[in-house]
Design an enzyme around this catalytic site. Structure first.
Site, PDB file in Angstrom:
ATOM      1  N   TYR A  95       0.798  -1.233   0.000  1.00  0.00           N
ATOM      2  CA  TYR A  95       0.000   0.000   0.000  1.00  0.00           C
ATOM      3  C   TYR A  95       0.830   1.282   0.000  1.00  0.00           C
ATOM      4  CZ  TYR A  95      -4.369  -2.500   0.118  1.00  0.00           C
ATOM      5  OH  TYR A  95      -5.436  -3.293  -0.236  1.00  0.00           O
ATOM      6  N   GLU A 137      -8.796  -6.910   4.528  1.00  0.00           N
ATOM      7  CA  GLU A 137      -8.018  -8.008   3.961  1.00  0.00           C
ATOM      8  C   GLU A 137      -7.365  -8.868   5.037  1.00  0.00           C
ATOM      9  OE1 GLU A 137      -5.496  -5.985   1.152  1.00  0.00           O
ATOM     10  OE2 GLU A 137      -7.248  -5.268   0.045  1.00  0.00           O
TER      11      GLU A 137
END
Length: 419
Positions: A95, A137
């Site tokens: 990310y 997630e």
């Protein structure tokens, strides 16, 4: 928690993102892969070359900007994307890399219009969005690993059998190489197949719907061979599976994922409508009703070019012959001579509303459909025209999430064709 100032600045960029979103995401992927070429082992190159991934990301960024003050409103979209991320192996460490290159792309495309206040606001907003994904997630990774028969990452499976279903679709029956337990799944879910193809620089990962019911001692995927057509390159993984993978070979699979699943608590009539290889998750749903001895009324409609490319037809017809609760109908765009001689289809041409109303007993039902995007756009328009409630319309994209709202512009000649 984002400040009111940050929220206001991000929302002020919505018109800009609507106009320049795809340009930003195209630049983003250029920067990302130049900076981290190892990520080419995760992303689908075909979706990149066709622009589908760039468009999907642009839509996601646009939606996030619109709802930055109420991110919970886009939680269903977050979960849908998170399923794909978990299936591909996207991890928290990815990310920051994405964030850095996304901000750089915004700056490159917008130039002086992207001042420091805008870049800072988007940096903060991206952090909040990334944290939402990472949290969702994390739960998915934990569930995939801790469930009975579950596993982390990719697990080796042996091709137990390979069955030709039509001229273009072949099924692969897959069992765990170690002979241990097999995780269950929800009918409609998919797995990712990771492949190292000789002569290819990067690993390729593709997602395929599980086409049989859960509870079997195997997973089944039914794969369409994607040959080159109309300037579109051939599908590297699908062609390799068809030509080079046989019984006894090993494929690496991630645990089942996906949120396009049959609501088994709903007892109302259910209608499955598929085009081309889009029938795979719907056959899984139909087979699940059969193995659970459900008395739920089910109607199964499938559109194909002709019988030569119609996969799993005999399986579905045999199921219907054993159950008084299941009805099946076939729509062939251009029936082959053999189809006509055998009366092997119910409608010639494309699915239209009069035929849909004729073969489907009621619009007060749950509708599940899957197929080529133009097919789904056209079908979505028909269901809305009929007055089917939006909450009863469920569909699945093969690949990056797209847009079904452009139904008025859907080309029926494309829409009814084989995926």
């Amino acid at each position: 928690m984002l400040s009111d100032k940050t929220i206001a600045i991000v929302k002020s960029t919505v018109p800009v993102l609507e106009k320049h979103g795809t340009d930003i995401t195209k630049r983003f992927y250029q920067l990302l892969f130049a900076d981290h070429p190892e990520l080419l082992n995760i992303f689908n190159h075909a979706n990149q070359s066709q622009g589908r991934q760039q468009t999907a990301l642009a839509n996601a960024v646009y939606a996030a900007a619109q709802h930055i003050d109420k991110l919970e409103t886009i939680l269903p979209v977050v979960k849908q994307i998170a399923h794909k991320h978990r299936s591909l192996g996207i991890k928290p460490e990815h990310y920051p890399i994405v964030g850095k290159n996304l901000l750089a792309a915004i700056k490159d495309v917008l130039g002086d219009a992207a001042g420091e206040d805008i870049l800072q606001a988007w940096a903060e907003a991206y952090g909040a969005i990334a944290n939402a994904f990472i949290g969702v997630e994390a739960d998915m990774y934990r569930q995939a690993e801790e469930q009975a028969g579950g596993w982390e990452g990719f697990r080796p499976f042996v091709v137990k059998s390979k069955v030709r279903e039509s001229d273009v679709i072949t099924s692969f029956y897959l069992v765990p190489q170690n002979g241990q337990a097999l995780a269950s799944f929800q009918p409609g879910q998919y797995i990712s197949v990771k492949m190292d193809i000789p002569g290819e620089k990067h690993t390729h990962i593709r997602q395929y719907s599980l086409s049989d019911a859960p509870g079997k001692p195997y997973y089944r995927i039914s794969v369409k061979r994607e040959d080159a057509i109309h300037g579109r390159p051939a599908g590297k993984v699908s062609v390799y599976l068809h030509e080079h993978v046989g019984e006894g070979d090993v494929l690496w699979l991630s645990a089942p994922a996906g949120d396009f699943t049959l609501d088994q608590e709903d007892t109302r009539p259910v209608v499955f409508i598929s085009g081309g290889v889009g029938l795979t998750p719907l056959v899984s749903m139909l087979n699940t009703l059969a193995v659970t001895n459900s008395t739920r009324k089910a109607t199964f409609l499938h559109a194909a070019r002709n019988g030569n490319v119609h996969a799993l037809k005999q399986e579905v017809e045999e199921l219907a012959s054993r159950s008084p609760h299941v009805s099946v109908f076939w729509s062939y765009e251009k029936p082959a001579q053999r189809d006509k001689e055998l009366n092997a289809f119910d409608k010639e041409g494309y699915i239209d509303l009069p035929w849909l109303q004729k073969v489907v007993p009621t619009k007060e039902a749950s509708f599940y459909f899957c197929g080529p995007v133009p097919f789904m756009q056209a079908l979505n328009g028909l269901l809305k025209e009929w007055g089917v409630a939006a909450a009863d319309i469920h569909y699945e994209f093969f690949g990056p999430t797209g847009n079904l709202e452009d139904a008025a512009n859907a080309n029926p000649e494309v829409a009814a064709g084989q995926r």
